[in-house]
Design a protein around this motif. Structure first.
Motif, PDB file in Angstrom:
ATOM      1  N   PRO A 144       3.563   7.354 -10.891  1.00 60.31           N
ATOM      2  CA  PRO A 144       4.147   7.508  -9.550  1.00 60.31           C
ATOM      3  C   PRO A 144       5.670   7.498  -9.630  1.00 60.31           C
ATOM      4  CG  PRO A 144       3.281   5.286  -9.854  1.00 60.31           C
ATOM      5  CD  PRO A 144       2.812   6.087 -11.029  1.00 60.31           C
ATOM      6  N   SER A 145       6.283   8.256  -8.751  1.00 55.11           N
ATOM      7  CA  SER A 145       7.742   8.297  -8.715  1.00 55.11           C
ATOM      8  C   SER A 145       8.275   6.980  -8.151  1.00 55.11           C
ATOM      9  CB  SER A 145       8.212   9.456  -7.839  1.00 55.11           C
ATOM     10  OG  SER A 145       7.876   9.221  -6.488  1.00 55.11           O
ATOM     11  N   ARG A 146       9.571   6.783  -8.306  1.00 51.51           N
ATOM     12  CA  ARG A 146      10.183   5.555  -7.773  1.00 51.51           C
ATOM     13  C   ARG A 146      10.005   5.483  -6.265  1.00 51.51           C
ATOM     14  NH1 ARG A 146      13.608   1.755  -9.667  1.00 51.51           N
ATOM     15  NH2 ARG A 146      14.952   0.664  -8.178  1.00 51.51           N
ATOM     16  N   ALA A 202       4.733   2.330  -1.547  1.00 49.97           N
ATOM     17  CA  ALA A 202       3.519   1.525  -1.689  1.00 49.97           C
ATOM     18  C   ALA A 202       3.832   0.040  -1.542  1.00 49.97           C
ATOM     19  CB  ALA A 202       2.863   1.800  -3.039  1.00 49.97           C
ATOM     20  N   LEU A 203       4.944  -0.400  -2.098  1.00 48.35           N
ATOM     21  CA  LEU A 203       5.321  -1.806  -2.011  1.00 48.35           C
ATOM     22  C   LEU A 203       5.684  -2.193  -0.578  1.00 48.35           C
ATOM     23  CD1 LEU A 203       7.454  -2.134  -5.266  1.00 48.35           C
ATOM     24  CD2 LEU A 203       5.269  -3.263  -4.818  1.00 48.35           C
ATOM     25  N   LEU A 204       6.375  -1.321   0.133  1.00 53.03           N
ATOM     26  CA  LEU A 204       6.726  -1.606   1.519  1.00 53.03           C
ATOM     27  C   LEU A 204       5.478  -1.687   2.392  1.00 53.03           C
ATOM     28  CD1 LEU A 204       9.883   0.663   1.996  1.00 53.03           C
ATOM     29  CD2 LEU A 204       9.824  -1.841   2.087  1.00 53.03           C
ATOM     30  N   ASP A 205       4.552  -0.768   2.197  1.00 52.64           N
ATOM     31  CA  ASP A 205       3.310  -0.792   2.973  1.00 52.64           C
ATOM     32  C   ASP A 205       2.511  -2.054   2.679  1.00 52.64           C
ATOM     33  OD1 ASP A 205       3.961   1.622   4.124  1.00 52.64           O
ATOM     34  OD2 ASP A 205       2.705   2.816   2.794  1.00 52.64           O
ATOM     35  N   GLY A 255       7.253  -7.242 -11.407  1.00 51.21           N
ATOM     36  CA  GLY A 255       8.461  -6.601 -11.899  1.00 51.21           C
ATOM     37  C   GLY A 255       8.844  -5.380 -11.090  1.00 51.21           C
ATOM     38  N   ALA A 256       7.853  -4.684 -10.557  1.00 53.86           N
ATOM     39  CA  ALA A 256       8.129  -3.498  -9.739  1.00 53.86           C
ATOM     40  C   ALA A 256       8.853  -3.897  -8.454  1.00 53.86           C
ATOM     41  CB  ALA A 256       6.834  -2.767  -9.411  1.00 53.86           C
ATOM     42  N   VAL A 257       8.499  -5.070  -7.921  1.00 51.22           N
ATOM     43  CA  VAL A 257       9.166  -5.541  -6.708  1.00 51.22           C
ATOM     44  C   VAL A 257      10.627  -5.851  -7.012  1.00 51.22           C
ATOM     45  CG1 VAL A 257       9.179  -7.270  -4.875  1.00 51.22           C
ATOM     46  CG2 VAL A 257       7.000  -6.513  -5.850  1.00 51.22           C
ATOM     47  N   TYR A 258      10.860  -6.566  -8.110  1.00 58.53           N
ATOM     48  CA  TYR A 258      12.227  -6.920  -8.462  1.00 58.53           C
ATOM     49  C   TYR A 258      13.068  -5.688  -8.776  1.00 58.53           C
ATOM     50  CZ  TYR A 258      11.193 -11.924  -8.645  1.00 58.53           C
ATOM     51  OH  TYR A 258      10.861 -13.219  -8.312  1.00 58.53           O
TER      52      TYR A 258
END
Length: 207
Positions: free
Chosen positions: A12-14, A20-23, A51-54
């Motif tokens: 997935p792109s950035r 996805a993280l915001l949802d 780590g993706a969140v950070y």
């Protein structure tokens, strides 16, 4: 007979990861509370690691601030989209705005819960520089500008200052969303539109 190796699934792109993280954060924070939910909870709900969140938001506060910005922007886009047809009758545009917002109440129940969570945190903290309050002020200013534009285009007189109308619209929208979630039958589908039409449905001067 040899076969070509299976192609790996595209990463997935950035932007997709961020979306996805915001949802996921909107859902997790609304249902568990911002302070009670962890970044691990958000990451797991989105299908990623912490780590993706950070890497996307830096911290929990950064995620909350980004979420506020995302949801307020979506709210504004929704409202402006509902009244974008300047050729439509003025009162019809107001009813359409109310109807569109009511539809959003039902489709975005988590946003109402999240709004209440963020409102509570902002009020309890007493901080006037919080991301939530700053974006609320920006939203109110944007709605004020939109009201002035639409009343001007219709040649209609404002029944009260545009800034006060903007605050009234926000308060009615939030209040009726809360009531509709508590008791759907108490808030008819067209109620917000009818109330807005009664309050701000200015009539253009006769020729």
């Amino acid at each position: 007979m040899s076969t070509a190796p299976e192609s790996r699934a595209a990463r997935p792109s950035r932007d997709e990861v961020r979306r996805a993280l915001l949802d996921a954060a909107a859902q997790v924070f609304a249902r568990r509370g911002i302070d009670s939910a962890s970044l691990d909870d958000v990451a797991a709900a989105a299908g990623f690691t912490k780590g993706a969140v950070y890497s996307n938001f830096g911290s929990k506060d950064g995620l909350v601030a980004a979420l506020v910005d995302d949801r307020v922007t979506a709210y504004l886009d929704l409202g402006l989209g509902a009244v974008s047809d300047l050729d439509a009758p003025f009162d019809g545009r107001i009813q359409a705005l109310g109807d569109q917002l009511t539809t959003a109440f039902d489709a975005q129940r988590d946003w109402t819960l999240l709004f209440l969570e963020m409102w509570q945190r902002a009020v309890r903290s007493g901080r006037t520089d919080s991301a939530f309050l700053q974006r609320r002020r920006e939203l109110q200013a944007s709605i004020t500008t939109a009201i002035e534009h639409h009343f001007g285009a219709a040649g209609a007189a404002l029944p009260m200052p545009a800034g006060e109308l903007a605050t009234l619209l926000m308060a009615l929208s939030n209040g009726l969303a809360i009531e509709r979630h508590a008791d759907p039958s108490s808030v008819p589908d067209d109620l917000l539109g009818r109330v807005l039409t009664l309050i701000i449905g200015g009539t253009p001067p006769s020729e």
